[in-house]
Scaffold this motif. Structure first.
Motif, PDB file in Angstrom:
ATOM      1  N   VAL A  48       1.083  -1.141  -0.132  1.00  0.00           N
ATOM      2  CA  VAL A  48      -0.078   0.112   0.361  1.00  0.00           C
ATOM      3  C   VAL A  48       0.498   1.297   0.016  1.00  0.00           C
ATOM      4  O   VAL A  48       0.764   2.106  -0.705  1.00  0.00           O
ATOM      5  CB  VAL A  48      -0.586  -0.325   0.927  1.00  0.00           C
ATOM      6  CG1 VAL A  48      -1.686   1.296   1.319  1.00  0.00           C
ATOM      7  CG2 VAL A  48      -1.940  -1.323   0.991  1.00  0.00           C
ATOM      8  N   ALA A  49       1.880   1.115   0.993  1.00  0.00           N
ATOM      9  CA  ALA A  49       2.656   2.462   0.595  1.00  0.00           C
ATOM     10  C   ALA A  49       3.433   2.579  -0.368  1.00  0.00           C
ATOM     11  O   ALA A  49       3.891   3.603  -0.697  1.00  0.00           O
ATOM     12  CB  ALA A  49       3.446   2.124   1.996  1.00  0.00           C
ATOM     13  N   GLY A  50       3.997   1.488  -1.311  1.00  0.00           N
ATOM     14  CA  GLY A  50       4.465   1.446  -2.452  1.00  0.00           C
ATOM     15  C   GLY A  50       3.469   2.089  -3.631  1.00  0.00           C
ATOM     16  O   GLY A  50       3.658   3.236  -4.554  1.00  0.00           O
ATOM     17  N   VAL A  51       2.382   1.457  -3.336  1.00  0.00           N
ATOM     18  CA  VAL A  51       0.997   2.623  -4.598  1.00  0.00           C
ATOM     19  C   VAL A  51       1.249   3.774  -4.302  1.00  0.00           C
ATOM     20  O   VAL A  51       1.330   4.577  -5.017  1.00  0.00           O
ATOM     21  CB  VAL A  51       0.023   1.217  -4.095  1.00  0.00           C
ATOM     22  CG1 VAL A  51      -0.891   1.740  -4.918  1.00  0.00           C
ATOM     23  CG2 VAL A  51       0.128   0.330  -4.823  1.00  0.00           C
ATOM     24  N   LEU A  52       1.281   4.193  -2.777  1.00  0.00           N
ATOM     25  CA  LEU A  52       1.128   5.352  -2.812  1.00  0.00           C
ATOM     26  C   LEU A  52       2.565   6.198  -3.307  1.00  0.00           C
ATOM     27  O   LEU A  52       2.607   7.769  -3.325  1.00  0.00           O
ATOM     28  CB  LEU A  52       0.499   5.717  -1.319  1.00  0.00           C
ATOM     29  CG  LEU A  52      -0.966   5.581  -0.951  1.00  0.00           C
ATOM     30  CD1 LEU A  52      -0.833   5.329   0.456  1.00  0.00           C
ATOM     31  CD2 LEU A  52      -1.479   5.686  -1.570  1.00  0.00           C
ATOM     32  N   THR A  53       3.675   5.693  -3.393  1.00  0.00           N
ATOM     33  CA  THR A  53       4.856   6.614  -2.844  1.00  0.00           C
ATOM     34  C   THR A  53       5.367   6.964  -4.372  1.00  0.00           C
ATOM     35  O   THR A  53       5.963   7.112  -4.667  1.00  0.00           O
ATOM     36  CB  THR A  53       5.659   5.629  -2.216  1.00  0.00           C
ATOM     37  OG1 THR A  53       5.497   5.456  -0.803  1.00  0.00           O
ATOM     38  CG2 THR A  53       7.439   6.356  -2.257  1.00  0.00           C
ATOM     39  N   LEU A  54       4.832   5.619  -5.283  1.00  0.00           N
ATOM     40  CA  LEU A  54       6.143   5.814  -6.871  1.00  0.00           C
ATOM     41  C   LEU A  54       4.995   6.820  -7.064  1.00  0.00           C
ATOM     42  O   LEU A  54       5.788   7.569  -7.844  1.00  0.00           O
ATOM     43  CB  LEU A  54       4.921   4.235  -7.140  1.00  0.00           C
ATOM     44  CG  LEU A  54       5.799   3.475  -9.055  1.00  0.00           C
ATOM     45  CD1 LEU A  54       6.865   4.466  -8.537  1.00  0.00           C
ATOM     46  CD2 LEU A  54       5.090   2.860  -9.461  1.00  0.00           C
ATOM     47  N   PRO A  55       3.857   7.036  -7.521  1.00  0.00           N
ATOM     48  CA  PRO A  55       3.616   7.876  -7.913  1.00  0.00           C
ATOM     49  C   PRO A  55       3.810   9.546  -7.647  1.00  0.00           C
ATOM     50  O   PRO A  55       3.950  10.756  -8.499  1.00  0.00           O
ATOM     51  CB  PRO A  55       1.961   8.613  -8.054  1.00  0.00           C
ATOM     52  CG  PRO A  55       1.162   7.377  -7.194  1.00  0.00           C
ATOM     53  CD  PRO A  55       2.323   6.431  -6.759  1.00  0.00           C
ATOM     54  N   ALA A  56       4.184   9.637  -5.747  1.00  0.00           N
ATOM     55  CA  ALA A  56       4.475  10.710  -5.399  1.00  0.00           C
ATOM     56  C   ALA A  56       5.919  10.865  -5.729  1.00  0.00           C
ATOM     57  O   ALA A  56       6.547  12.188  -6.113  1.00  0.00           O
ATOM     58  CB  ALA A  56       4.298  10.503  -4.016  1.00  0.00           C
ATOM     59  N   THR A  57       6.755  10.047  -5.919  1.00  0.00           N
ATOM     60  CA  THR A  57       8.289  10.246  -6.291  1.00  0.00           C
ATOM     61  C   THR A  57       7.600  10.829  -7.282  1.00  0.00           C
ATOM     62  O   THR A  57       9.114  11.465  -8.424  1.00  0.00           O
ATOM     63  CB  THR A  57       8.502   8.802  -6.173  1.00  0.00           C
ATOM     64  OG1 THR A  57       9.000   8.073  -5.449  1.00  0.00           O
ATOM     65  CG2 THR A  57      10.587   8.794  -6.541  1.00  0.00           C
ATOM     66  N   ILE A  58       7.349  10.303  -8.962  1.00  0.00           N
ATOM     67  CA  ILE A  58       6.855  10.497 -10.485  1.00  0.00           C
ATOM     68  C   ILE A  58       6.974  11.529 -10.443  1.00  0.00           C
ATOM     69  O   ILE A  58       7.554  12.704 -10.797  1.00  0.00           O
ATOM     70  CB  ILE A  58       6.852   9.750 -11.206  1.00  0.00           C
ATOM     71  CG1 ILE A  58       7.165   8.231 -10.898  1.00  0.00           C
ATOM     72  CG2 ILE A  58       6.523  10.249 -12.504  1.00  0.00           C
ATOM     73  CD1 ILE A  58       5.996   7.150 -11.601  1.00  0.00           C
ATOM     74  N   TYR A  59       6.350  12.464  -9.447  1.00  0.00           N
ATOM     75  CA  TYR A  59       5.744  13.765  -9.777  1.00  0.00           C
ATOM     76  C   TYR A  59       6.430  14.340  -8.694  1.00  0.00           C
ATOM     77  O   TYR A  59       6.848  15.923  -9.980  1.00  0.00           O
ATOM     78  CB  TYR A  59       4.107  13.964  -8.904  1.00  0.00           C
ATOM     79  CG  TYR A  59       3.888  15.833  -8.153  1.00  0.00           C
ATOM     80  CD1 TYR A  59       3.135  16.367  -9.640  1.00  0.00           C
ATOM     81  CD2 TYR A  59       4.343  16.332  -7.402  1.00  0.00           C
ATOM     82  CE1 TYR A  59       2.693  17.600  -9.650  1.00  0.00           C
ATOM     83  CE2 TYR A  59       3.584  17.858  -7.035  1.00  0.00           C
ATOM     84  CZ  TYR A  59       2.654  18.208  -8.320  1.00  0.00           C
ATOM     85  OH  TYR A  59       2.634  19.265  -8.215  1.00  0.00           O
ATOM     86  N   GLY A  60       7.294  13.890  -7.515  1.00  0.00           N
ATOM     87  CA  GLY A  60       8.891  15.024  -7.239  1.00  0.00           C
ATOM     88  C   GLY A  60      10.065  15.007  -8.213  1.00  0.00           C
ATOM     89  O   GLY A  60      10.354  15.962  -8.107  1.00  0.00           O
ATOM     90  N   VAL A  61       9.929  14.147  -8.802  1.00  0.00           N
ATOM     91  CA  VAL A  61      10.818  14.050 -10.278  1.00  0.00           C
ATOM     92  C   VAL A  61      10.548  15.408 -11.312  1.00  0.00           C
ATOM     93  O   VAL A  61      11.364  16.359 -11.712  1.00  0.00           O
ATOM     94  CB  VAL A  61      11.180  13.040 -11.654  1.00  0.00           C
ATOM     95  CG1 VAL A  61      12.487  12.988 -11.864  1.00  0.00           C
ATOM     96  CG2 VAL A  61      11.460  11.895  -9.662  1.00  0.00           C
ATOM     97  N   MET A  62       9.168  15.411 -11.963  1.00  0.00           N
ATOM     98  CA  MET A  62       8.839  16.288 -12.292  1.00  0.00           C
ATOM     99  C   MET A  62       8.736  17.720 -11.837  1.00  0.00           C
ATOM    100  O   MET A  62       9.540  18.382 -12.692  1.00  0.00           O
ATOM    101  CB  MET A  62       7.111  15.958 -13.071  1.00  0.00           C
ATOM    102  CG  MET A  62       7.474  14.693 -13.642  1.00  0.00           C
ATOM    103  SD  MET A  62       5.767  13.759 -14.302  1.00  0.00           S
ATOM    104  CE  MET A  62       4.928  15.864 -15.577  1.00  0.00           C
TER     105      MET A  62
END
Length: 653
Positions: free
Chosen positions: A621-635
């Motif tokens: 669950v944490a991974g599912v939430l963290t992945l889009p947050a990471t991608i958004y963070g890079v952008m």
């Protein structure tokens, strides 16, 4: 006329090539037949390997620069004479020494053992001075342990005769033991791939292709170092070798496009370190791991792919985040790569795929798989060479010759194999003396007592112990000592052996970045003309997110225990965690400093839960939430991060 012939052909270069050819053919013959077994093979080839290492060193410079030339000539002749004597004696009396005279050696057995022992010690003093002094202290400790005022280090002592025999003619430990056998069998077989690739220029071609893949973005230029080191790491198994081969091209390239020297050297250092992890060669520790666990080398390789995926994926992201701050966005002209080099690169990766199919798909033994893959690569590279040179008459091949490429392949194999044989023979002496004194058992017992109190305390103490050992010793030595001292207590407390060994393996990799003796950082800093200490510290900062993988394998153990879908899921979770940590450390998510820090702390906590939460469902669950947050963070970072120059080297956390 005879004198002219002697002057032309009776040279050190030709003698070196002749011995290299003998070793090359002998290794191939053993891979194909297994004749005599590894112990007999090492008794034959160890003197040849030592003689080759002496000759390679002597051709570069005198062994003893402070001594007159004639003294150097005499000493080299004496050393080579000892190698010849050792080769002949063990060739004639191997069966008597290995079987019939165990425990009751003749005076000549002892003399030959003593000469070989002293030669390995002296060569290690020249090539691996830290290991030499460790062994020297261990010899004194082995002789006079009864004088120790501390009970933990006390032992009854032993004779110098026992020190020599346990390190040589007893064959179970020391220079003829398991470590020397691995060097001249499994490792030597896989080094055939690296040697042939180097002989026909496939390694340099790969680096050029990786530069082309980096494209025309200035901020992507350092990715050529990451991708190039990843490709070369498939067959090098060495951080320092990667730094030499790849860094000599990529570091000047990075500096040319405005990358600060320290960051260029640190990027190459971090990327080259991956050569210790990257399958199918990995580092020497991976071959030793298969021996310790008693499993085929492929079982180690298939788990190593998960580590390499996380390592290079996280490293590429961390480097990119820093480059956004370091470099402007103006495009550059992407380099062109000749068809000849493109095909050589394709052949290399095709050969790696062929090796994976042989070992993983067909279940072929490691030695035969390495031999057949080397032959496969050689034939394809030869056909490519002949076609471009004699059919197309391509200028890119004008300076190459068939015999020159073959000779370079053979000598490259001999150089790498002899170097690693000396290293592992030196480590064989060290571990043999540790065993004789009983130090390993006492250390293991102390760690077991600590683990019975708290398993996490044992894990962190083991990490600190391995890091401290890595400050002075190379990764291979760090892994061997860790595998003997740390793995036993961990497994007795219920840790899976795969997890325990990979934990020690990763500690040995990070030990290569331990100040003050990182050879990889030293080579990269020298090429970049940058500060060694600054290079090492910046490389440590870049690698810090990936270091968490060392501990994540305890909670996401499927990553190294269960190949298949469970491994893939665990690897993805760890990858998400390390990448999110990189963004939290090096990214900029908001223009407001307070809000930026808060968001990055939240992202770091989410990454921590993804990697370390004991409940697998909670971690997903944490991974599912963290992945889009990471991608958004890079952008977001790319959009708002200011161009701060060298200041971006400081972690923004």
């Amino acid at each position: 006329m005879p004198n002219d012939w002697l002057k032309r052909y009776a040279t050190l270069n030709n003698l070196t090539f002749a011995l290299s050819l003998v070793m090359f053919v002998w290794v191939i013959w053993y891979c194909f037949t297994g004749s005599g077994g590894p112990q007999e093979l090492v008794s034959r080839l160890l003197p040849i390997a030592l003689a080759l290492q002496i000759l390679f060193m002597y051709q570069k410079e005198y062994l003893y620069p402070r001594l007159p030339a004639i003294v150097n000539h005499i000493l080299v002749a004496v050393f080579i004479g000892i190698c010849v004597y050792g080769f002949i004696y063990f060739y004639m009396y191997y069966e008597d020494i290995a079987i019939w005279r165990q425990g009751s050696y003749t005076k000549q057995d002892f003399v030959v053992g003593l000469l070989m022992f002293l030669l390995v010690m002296e060569m290690s003093r020249l090539v691996h001075p830290v290991l030499f002094w460790v062994n020297f202290v261990l010899v004194i400790y082995t002789l006079f342990g009864y004088l120790s005022p501390l009970d933990f280090f006390w032992h009854p002592g032993t004779s110098f005769y026992r020190v020599v025999t346990s390190s040589t003619v007893e064959m179970s430990n020391g220079i003829y033991g398991i470590y020397g056998q691995i060097a001249l069998t499994l490792i030597a077989a896989f080094l055939l791939l690296a040697a042939i690739a180097n002989g026909f220029g496939a390694q340099r071609a790969m680096i050029l292709v990786m530069q082309r893949l980096a494209g025309n973005s200035r901020q992507m230029v350092p990715q050529a170092a990451v991708m190039g080191s990843m490709a070369i790491g498939m067959v090098s198994g060495s951080g320092s070798a990667n730094a030499v081969v790849v860094g000599s091209i990529t570091i000047p390239l990075m500096k040319r496009y405005g990358v600060p020297p320290v960051f260029a050297a640190a990027t190459e250092t971090a990327a080259s370190m991956g050569g210790l992890i990257m399958p199918p060669m990995m580092g020497v520790g991976a071959f030793l791991m298969s021996e310790f666990l008693g499993v085929p080398y492929w079982d180690v390789v298939v788990r190593g792919f998960a580590l390499a995926f996380v390592y290079y994926g996280s490293l590429a992201l961390a480097v990119y985040l820093l480059c956004v701050r370091l470099l402007p966005r103006e495009p550059i002209v992407a380099p062109t790569v000749s068809s000849y080099n493109q095909i050589k690169t394709s052949i290399f990766f095709l050969a790696v795929a062929f090796l994976i199919v042989l070992m993983g798909g067909l279940g072929m033994g490691e030695l035969l798989a390495a031999l057949y893959t080397s032959a496969f690569m050689f034939v394809l590279l030869l056909v490519n060479f002949l076609y471009f040179k004699y059919v197309l008459k391509d200028p890119a091949v004008a300076q190459e010759t068939f015999l020159g490429n073959v000779r370079l392949s053979i000598e490259t194999h001999a150089d790498m194999t002899s170097y690693l044989t000396l290293l592992l023979a030196t480590l064989g002496i060290m571990i043999g003396l540790f065993t004789v004194t009983g130090f390993i058992n006492r250390m293991g017992g102390m760690m077991l007592d600590l683990g019975s109190w708290n398993i996490m305390a044992l894990v962190f103490m083991s990490f600190a112990f391995g890091w401290l050992v890595g400050m002075g010793l190379p990764p291979t030595a760090t892994y061997i000592i860790g595998a003997i001292v740390i793995v036993g207590p961990l497994t007795k407390l219920g840790v899976n052996p795969w997890v325990a060994h990979f934990f020690v393996f990763l500690i040995s990799v990070w030990g290569e970045l331990s100040p003050p003796t990182s050879l990889t950082a030293a080579i990269s800093a020298r090429i970049a003309e940058a500060s060694f200490m600054q290079t090492m510290w910046v490389a440590l900062k870049i690698c810090l997110p990936i270091t968490l993988m060392t501990f994540a394998i305890f909670t996401r153990s499927d990553m190294v225990v269960n190949p298949g879908w469970p491994q893939i899921l665990a690897t993805v979770l760890v990858m998400i965690g390390t990448c999110a940590t990189a963004v939290a450390m090096f990214g900029k998510l908001m223009k407001n400093p307070a809000a930026d820090i808060l968001l990055r702390v939240v992202l770091g906590l989410a990454a921590f839960i993804t990697m370390f939460h004991p409940d697998g469902n909670m971690a997903m669950v944490a991974g599912v939430l963290t992945l889009p947050a990471t991608i958004y963070g890079v952008m977001r970072h790319r959009r708002i991060a200011p161009l701060t120059g060298a200041g971006a080297l400081q972690p923004a956390i």
